[in-house]
Motif scaffolding. Structure first.
Motif, PDB file in Angstrom:
ATOM      1  N   THR A 127     -34.529   0.132  24.460  1.00  0.00           N
ATOM      2  CA  THR A 127     -34.090  -1.151  24.348  1.00  0.00           C
ATOM      3  C   THR A 127     -32.707  -1.479  24.512  1.00  0.00           C
ATOM      4  O   THR A 127     -32.135  -0.666  25.204  1.00  0.00           O
ATOM      5  CB  THR A 127     -34.228  -1.408  22.668  1.00  0.00           C
ATOM      6  N   SER A 128     -32.210  -2.438  24.297  1.00  0.00           N
ATOM      7  CA  SER A 128     -30.754  -2.775  24.665  1.00  0.00           C
ATOM      8  C   SER A 128     -29.877  -1.908  23.865  1.00  0.00           C
ATOM      9  O   SER A 128     -28.499  -1.925  24.365  1.00  0.00           O
ATOM     10  CB  SER A 128     -30.391  -4.437  24.239  1.00  0.00           C
ATOM     11  N   GLU A 129     -30.317  -1.229  22.849  1.00  0.00           N
ATOM     12  CA  GLU A 129     -29.203  -0.498  22.043  1.00  0.00           C
ATOM     13  C   GLU A 129     -29.503   1.060  21.954  1.00  0.00           C
ATOM     14  O   GLU A 129     -28.731   1.802  21.831  1.00  0.00           O
ATOM     15  CB  GLU A 129     -29.104  -0.779  20.751  1.00  0.00           C
ATOM     16  N   SER A 130     -30.803   1.330  22.208  1.00  0.00           N
ATOM     17  CA  SER A 130     -31.111   2.810  22.114  1.00  0.00           C
ATOM     18  C   SER A 130     -32.221   3.259  23.127  1.00  0.00           C
ATOM     19  O   SER A 130     -33.045   2.527  23.637  1.00  0.00           O
ATOM     20  CB  SER A 130     -31.550   2.909  20.877  1.00  0.00           C
ATOM     21  N   ILE A 131     -32.437   4.559  22.899  1.00  0.00           N
ATOM     22  CA  ILE A 131     -33.721   5.266  23.776  1.00  0.00           C
ATOM     23  C   ILE A 131     -34.182   6.144  22.779  1.00  0.00           C
ATOM     24  O   ILE A 131     -33.645   6.883  22.209  1.00  0.00           O
ATOM     25  CB  ILE A 131     -33.108   6.078  25.058  1.00  0.00           C
ATOM     26  N   THR A 132     -35.615   6.018  22.738  1.00  0.00           N
ATOM     27  CA  THR A 132     -36.352   6.756  21.779  1.00  0.00           C
ATOM     28  C   THR A 132     -37.409   7.649  22.379  1.00  0.00           C
ATOM     29  O   THR A 132     -38.270   6.978  23.211  1.00  0.00           O
ATOM     30  CB  THR A 132     -37.016   5.920  20.567  1.00  0.00           C
ATOM     31  N   GLN A 133     -37.685   8.918  22.152  1.00  0.00           N
ATOM     32  CA  GLN A 133     -38.639   9.652  22.779  1.00  0.00           C
ATOM     33  C   GLN A 133     -40.033   9.367  21.952  1.00  0.00           C
ATOM     34  O   GLN A 133     -39.921   9.633  20.770  1.00  0.00           O
ATOM     35  CB  GLN A 133     -38.106  11.267  22.841  1.00  0.00           C
TER      36      GLN A 133
END
Length: 254
Positions: A127-133
């Motif tokens: 996303t614009s703020e985070s990366i999620t596995q």
């Protein structure tokens, strides 16, 4: 759906055992698959190629009118069929005994992701703020993480990080992990082999996605980053996101 795929043999390996496939439009849905083969005598590239081809063939009947549960079932059966075919092929030829592959396969609509997964190739949501596995590695070091013996950061650089505990094609039957996630137009999905995730930290992946407006440029930069970090494995990435033009057109129609 905007989709791009990139792969590189890396700096050490003699054969690229990674395979990927993308289908922008498949009966109202999109499909992306990444497989990382393993085994001597070029068995790894045979296993990953077979996995892609069988799963693609089995999923030709999917369509946008299917429920999430129906998509999960079809995806599960497609991966199980690939497992059956690879195991049968390997069992009949001595040189190929024990060959196998990882797989991450994603069926995507405009709002939903259905993921089937085996091994240590990964899917991420950015996303614009985070990366999620989005997937859990089937690996020795991930078991250590779950048991609290090492941290996620330590796992990504552990000397035995490539030891996987579950693969496609190595046994007569296999357990497929299935996931369902929602996603939005401003989010990007990354599927990659451990040639990327084992060398490039999630924070660096996030930075690359944020500093490259075009998916093609981001994919190229991810490959370069893995090579710059040593390139000790094949590296493959698939990136996809909503096509803004088609989203805007759909919005005008509603």
């Amino acid at each position: 759906m905007k989709m791009v795929s990139r792969t590189d043999i890396g700096k050490v390996r003699l054969v690229n055992e990674d395979r990927a496939a993308i289908h922008h439009e498949l009966n109202g849905l999109s499909l992306a698959i990444v497989a990382d083969g393993m085994g001597g005598h070029q068995a790894g590239d045979i296993a990953s190629t077979m996995a892609i081809e069988v799963i693609e063939a089995q999923l030709q009947a999917i369509h946008g009118g299917m429920s999430a549960e129906a998509c999960k079932q079809v995806l599960k059966e497609a991966i199980e069929k690939a497992n059956e075919k690879i195991y049968e092929f390997a069992s009949q030829q001595e040189n190929y005994h024990g060959m196998g592959t990882t797989v991450v396969a994603i069926i995507a609509s405009q709002e939903l992701l259905i993921i089937g997964h085996i091994g240590d190739s990964r899917a991420y949501k950015i996303t614009s703020e985070s990366i999620t596995q989005l997937t859990e590695d089937h690996s020795l070091v991930y078991e250590l993480v779950k048991n609290g013996q090492i941290t996620i950061e330590e796992a990504d650089h552990h000397p035995r990080r490539n030891w996987i505990t579950r693969a496609l094609g190595t046994e007569p039957g296999v357990e497929v992990d299935l996931y369902e996630f929602t996603w939005r137009p401003e989010e990007t999905i990354l599927i990659c082999t451990d040639g990327l995730s084992g060398l490039v930290d999630a924070s660096e992946i996030l930075k690359i996605l944020h500093t490259n407006n075009k998916l093609e440029d981001a994919a190229d930069q991810l490959i370069r980053s893995a090579l710059d970090a040593g390139g000790d494995d094949n590296v493959t990435v698939v990136l996809f996101t909503h096509d803004k033009k088609s989203d805007e057109q759909r919005g005008d129609e509603n």
